[in-house]
Design a protein around this motif. Sequence first.
Motif, PDB file in Angstrom:
ATOM      1  N   LEU A   1       8.648 138.890  -3.360  1.00 33.33           N
ATOM      2  CA  LEU A   1       8.881 137.633  -2.667  1.00 33.33           C
ATOM      3  C   LEU A   1       7.559 136.883  -2.624  1.00 33.33           C
ATOM      4  O   LEU A   1       6.569 137.375  -2.079  1.00 33.33           O
ATOM      5  CB  LEU A   1       9.398 137.884  -1.251  1.00 33.33           C
ATOM      6  CG  LEU A   1       9.876 136.647  -0.482  1.00 33.33           C
ATOM      7  CD1 LEU A   1      11.122 136.049  -1.139  1.00 33.33           C
ATOM      8  CD2 LEU A   1      10.162 137.009   0.984  1.00 33.33           C
TER       9      LEU A   1
ATOM     10  N   TYR B   1       5.287 133.455  -1.733  1.00 37.59           N
ATOM     11  CA  TYR B   1       5.186 132.268  -0.887  1.00 37.59           C
ATOM     12  C   TYR B   1       4.900 131.044  -1.753  1.00 37.59           C
ATOM     13  O   TYR B   1       4.098 131.107  -2.692  1.00 37.59           O
ATOM     14  CB  TYR B   1       4.083 132.435   0.154  1.00 37.59           C
ATOM     15  CG  TYR B   1       3.984 131.263   1.100  1.00 37.59           C
ATOM     16  CD1 TYR B   1       4.905 131.099   2.125  1.00 37.59           C
ATOM     17  CD2 TYR B   1       2.983 130.308   0.945  1.00 37.59           C
ATOM     18  CE1 TYR B   1       4.834 130.020   2.988  1.00 37.59           C
ATOM     19  CE2 TYR B   1       2.902 129.218   1.804  1.00 37.59           C
ATOM     20  CZ  TYR B   1       3.827 129.079   2.821  1.00 37.59           C
ATOM     21  OH  TYR B   1       3.754 128.006   3.662  1.00 37.59           O
TER      22      TYR B   1
ATOM     23  N   LEU C   1      21.455 124.733   7.179  1.00 38.41           N
ATOM     24  CA  LEU C   1      20.068 125.183   7.190  1.00 38.41           C
ATOM     25  C   LEU C   1      19.131 123.980   7.128  1.00 38.41           C
ATOM     26  O   LEU C   1      19.359 123.053   6.348  1.00 38.41           O
ATOM     27  CB  LEU C   1      19.791 126.097   5.995  1.00 38.41           C
ATOM     28  CG  LEU C   1      20.535 127.431   5.968  1.00 38.41           C
ATOM     29  CD1 LEU C   1      20.320 128.120   4.626  1.00 38.41           C
ATOM     30  CD2 LEU C   1      20.055 128.325   7.105  1.00 38.41           C
TER      31      LEU C   1
ATOM     32  N   ARG D   1      12.627 124.118   5.820  1.00 36.90           N
ATOM     33  CA  ARG D   1      11.703 124.903   6.651  1.00 36.90           C
ATOM     34  C   ARG D   1      10.333 124.234   6.805  1.00 36.90           C
ATOM     35  O   ARG D   1       9.785 124.162   7.901  1.00 36.90           O
ATOM     36  CB  ARG D   1      11.545 126.304   6.066  1.00 36.90           C
ATOM     37  CG  ARG D   1      10.673 127.217   6.910  1.00 36.90           C
ATOM     38  CD  ARG D   1      10.678 128.631   6.352  1.00 36.90           C
ATOM     39  NE  ARG D   1       9.840 129.518   7.146  1.00 36.90           N
ATOM     40  CZ  ARG D   1      10.239 130.161   8.246  1.00 36.90           C
ATOM     41  NH1 ARG D   1      11.465 129.986   8.684  1.00 36.90           N
ATOM     42  NH2 ARG D   1       9.412 130.958   8.897  1.00 36.90           N
ATOM     43  N   ARG D   2       9.751 123.763   5.692  1.00 35.07           N
ATOM     44  CA  ARG D   2       8.404 123.177   5.749  1.00 35.07           C
ATOM     45  C   ARG D   2       8.405 121.836   5.018  1.00 35.07           C
ATOM     46  O   ARG D   2       7.864 121.700   3.916  1.00 35.07           O
ATOM     47  CB  ARG D   2       7.378 124.124   5.114  1.00 35.07           C
ATOM     48  CG  ARG D   2       7.208 125.475   5.783  1.00 35.07           C
ATOM     49  CD  ARG D   2       6.552 125.363   7.166  1.00 35.07           C
ATOM     50  NE  ARG D   2       5.244 124.739   7.099  1.00 35.07           N
ATOM     51  CZ  ARG D   2       4.105 125.380   6.823  1.00 35.07           C
ATOM     52  NH1 ARG D   2       4.133 126.676   6.546  1.00 35.07           N
ATOM     53  NH2 ARG D   2       2.961 124.737   6.830  1.00 35.07           N
TER      54      ARG D   2
ATOM     55  N   HIS E   1      16.707 127.558  -2.055  1.00 36.47           N
ATOM     56  CA  HIS E   1      16.077 128.728  -1.443  1.00 36.47           C
ATOM     57  C   HIS E   1      14.674 128.397  -0.951  1.00 36.47           C
ATOM     58  O   HIS E   1      14.278 128.789   0.163  1.00 36.47           O
ATOM     59  CB  HIS E   1      16.028 129.871  -2.454  1.00 36.47           C
ATOM     60  CG  HIS E   1      15.733 131.220  -1.862  1.00 36.47           C
ATOM     61  ND1 HIS E   1      14.461 131.628  -1.542  1.00 36.47           N
ATOM     62  CD2 HIS E   1      16.547 132.247  -1.514  1.00 36.47           C
ATOM     63  CE1 HIS E   1      14.500 132.847  -1.045  1.00 36.47           C
ATOM     64  NE2 HIS E   1      15.756 133.249  -1.012  1.00 36.47           N
TER      65      HIS E   1
ATOM     66  N   ALA F   1      14.768 126.192   2.134  1.00 36.06           N
ATOM     67  CA  ALA F   1      15.207 126.901   3.332  1.00 36.06           C
ATOM     68  C   ALA F   1      14.208 127.950   3.812  1.00 36.06           C
ATOM     69  O   ALA F   1      14.120 128.229   5.014  1.00 36.06           O
ATOM     70  CB  ALA F   1      16.556 127.560   3.076  1.00 36.06           C
ATOM     71  N   THR F   2      13.434 128.554   2.892  1.00 33.30           N
ATOM     72  CA  THR F   2      12.593 129.698   3.261  1.00 33.30           C
ATOM     73  C   THR F   2      11.115 129.540   2.923  1.00 33.30           C
ATOM     74  O   THR F   2      10.290 130.304   3.426  1.00 33.30           O
ATOM     75  CB  THR F   2      13.090 130.965   2.542  1.00 33.30           C
ATOM     76  OG1 THR F   2      12.821 130.848   1.132  1.00 33.30           O
ATOM     77  CG2 THR F   2      14.579 131.184   2.766  1.00 33.30           C
ATOM     78  N   GLN F   3      10.764 128.616   2.050  1.00 33.31           N
ATOM     79  CA  GLN F   3       9.406 128.422   1.537  1.00 33.31           C
ATOM     80  C   GLN F   3       8.935 129.640   0.745  1.00 33.31           C
ATOM     81  O   GLN F   3       7.748 129.842   0.532  1.00 33.31           O
ATOM     82  CB  GLN F   3       8.422 128.098   2.668  1.00 33.31           C
ATOM     83  CG  GLN F   3       7.218 127.274   2.226  1.00 33.31           C
ATOM     84  CD  GLN F   3       7.602 125.947   1.584  1.00 33.31           C
ATOM     85  OE1 GLN F   3       8.552 125.295   2.006  1.00 33.31           O
ATOM     86  NE2 GLN F   3       6.847 125.529   0.569  1.00 33.31           N
ATOM     87  N   CYS F   4       9.903 130.436   0.267  1.00 35.54           N
ATOM     88  CA  CYS F   4       9.597 131.617  -0.538  1.00 35.54           C
ATOM     89  C   CYS F   4      10.583 131.714  -1.696  1.00 35.54           C
ATOM     90  O   CYS F   4      11.606 131.021  -1.713  1.00 35.54           O
ATOM     91  CB  CYS F   4       9.686 132.889   0.304  1.00 35.54           C
ATOM     92  SG  CYS F   4       8.432 133.031   1.584  1.00 35.54           S
TER      93      CYS F   4
ATOM     94  N   TRP G   1      12.046 134.807  -4.722  1.00 34.38           N
ATOM     95  CA  TRP G   1      11.978 136.104  -5.391  1.00 34.38           C
ATOM     96  C   TRP G   1      11.630 135.892  -6.863  1.00 34.38           C
ATOM     97  O   TRP G   1      12.252 135.077  -7.545  1.00 34.38           O
ATOM     98  CB  TRP G   1      13.306 136.842  -5.285  1.00 34.38           C
ATOM     99  CG  TRP G   1      13.567 137.418  -3.921  1.00 34.38           C
ATOM    100  CD1 TRP G   1      14.433 136.936  -2.987  1.00 34.38           C
ATOM    101  CD2 TRP G   1      12.949 138.570  -3.359  1.00 34.38           C
ATOM    102  NE1 TRP G   1      14.385 137.726  -1.853  1.00 34.38           N
ATOM    103  CE2 TRP G   1      13.490 138.743  -2.053  1.00 34.38           C
ATOM    104  CE3 TRP G   1      11.998 139.487  -3.818  1.00 34.38           C
ATOM    105  CZ2 TRP G   1      13.106 139.773  -1.221  1.00 34.38           C
ATOM    106  CZ3 TRP G   1      11.621 140.528  -2.986  1.00 34.38           C
ATOM    107  CH2 TRP G   1      12.166 140.670  -1.695  1.00 34.38           C
TER     108      TRP G   1
END
Length: 470
Positions: free
Chosen positions: A26, A28, A50, A53-54, A153, A156-159, A161
């Motif tokens: 994962l 960043y 959602l 996020r950032r 993705h 929503a998560t700033q990450c 895979w």
Amino acid sequence: MNVPRTLFDKIWQRHVVVDRGDGHQLIYVDRHLLHDGSSTAFETLRTRRLPVRRPELALATPDHFTSTASRDPAAIADPMHRRHFDAIRTNAQGAGIRLFHVEDVRQGIAHVVGPEQGFTRPGITLVCGDSHTATHGAVGALAFGIGASEVAHVMATQCLWQKKPKAMRVRVDGVLAPGVTAKDVVLAIIARIGAAGGVGHVIEYAGSTIRAMSIEGRLTVCNMSIEAGARAGMVAPDDATYAYLQGRPMSPQGEAWDRALAFWRTLPSEDGAEFDRDVSIDGAAIVPMVTWGTSPEDALPIDGRVPDPSDAPDAARRDAMRSALDYMGLVPGTPMEAVAVDRVFIGSCTNSRIEDLRDAARVARGRRAIVPSWVVPGSGLVKAQAEAEGLDRVFREAGFEWREPGCSMCVGMNGDTGWPGQRIASTSNRNFIGRQGRGVRTHLLSPAMAVAAAVSGRFADVRRLAAPGA
């Protein structure tokens, strides 16, 4: 003992959030660029309720669907494309994401705008829902394109895979001859290693030829890393990088600049760092290039001849060449300088920066295009600078059409297309079948070479065209 690390290793390792143990990690994401093809990702977030996020780490600008004939949205004829174009304003503003829309002089192609604003920096990870995100590696970032579901993705998560790619180094050494540009260098690289030569790798471009390039030249080289199959392309940051970034609107300022600079100086690959593959190319031997087929690897020197499939090393390559030549309407053995062109396009995230336009204008000055020819700046700021320098007048006096910023004919999804059978000399990055319109035959080359074609009505060696008395 510490094992010497590559630039890629350093950036990747400091961005790992979770190692799943199966080869996937994962990662960043520091920066996220969004264009007008991002509607699906925003809709995914709304469906799943959602938030972004950032939002402060994202930057949005329309480029794919925007008209380069006019800033008026009504100029976008396709209803679906118009909806995407309109949606980026609603989506970005609703999420609190910075937006450069068409009324903003900072609007333009995402991969021109990012470095131009200082949004792109050394040592960061940067993604965008566009394959040519590799462009940003020119300043020492790890930048790569992602799909629509991955865009959602990241929002929503700033990450994200990812499976770590291998590392490849392409060294280009020697002084480029007059008339040879970064576009010729990257076409020569792809012709050498092939369109699949970089698959599974991140390429670091190194050597004296790369170091001597401006940042704009390095942006061109990294832009086409994906055309060699690579996940990303990178150039280690150096004094030219720092000078390019200093003072840009989104670059660090004051003490933050000093801290950033100290970190950036630690990034270059260390002596003894190992690469999974090494390739060396003689930069002094590179000449102006042009493609003949339907893959960027189908490139040869302008003074060369259309290749003969019978000389191919195997049956698969022989069949591919025959198919490409049939589509392109070319006969083996024909000198490339004998091939007539119907149209010229100067633009795209590969070659639409001010340096590209200056190179093109030097060849266009005092000459006249004899086929329809467009110049499409990469951003509103590039357009304004070119106009302040009088480059637009040079192009107009030479018979070129001066357009508004956008992806334009590179991607052919905005009304800017050719017609079946038309042969286009293009400074873009892809010569795939149908890329610039159904049945269109695309040839890739540098801005200077594109002007040489425009004023000659055929492919021409810009070195002879620019010679005294030419």
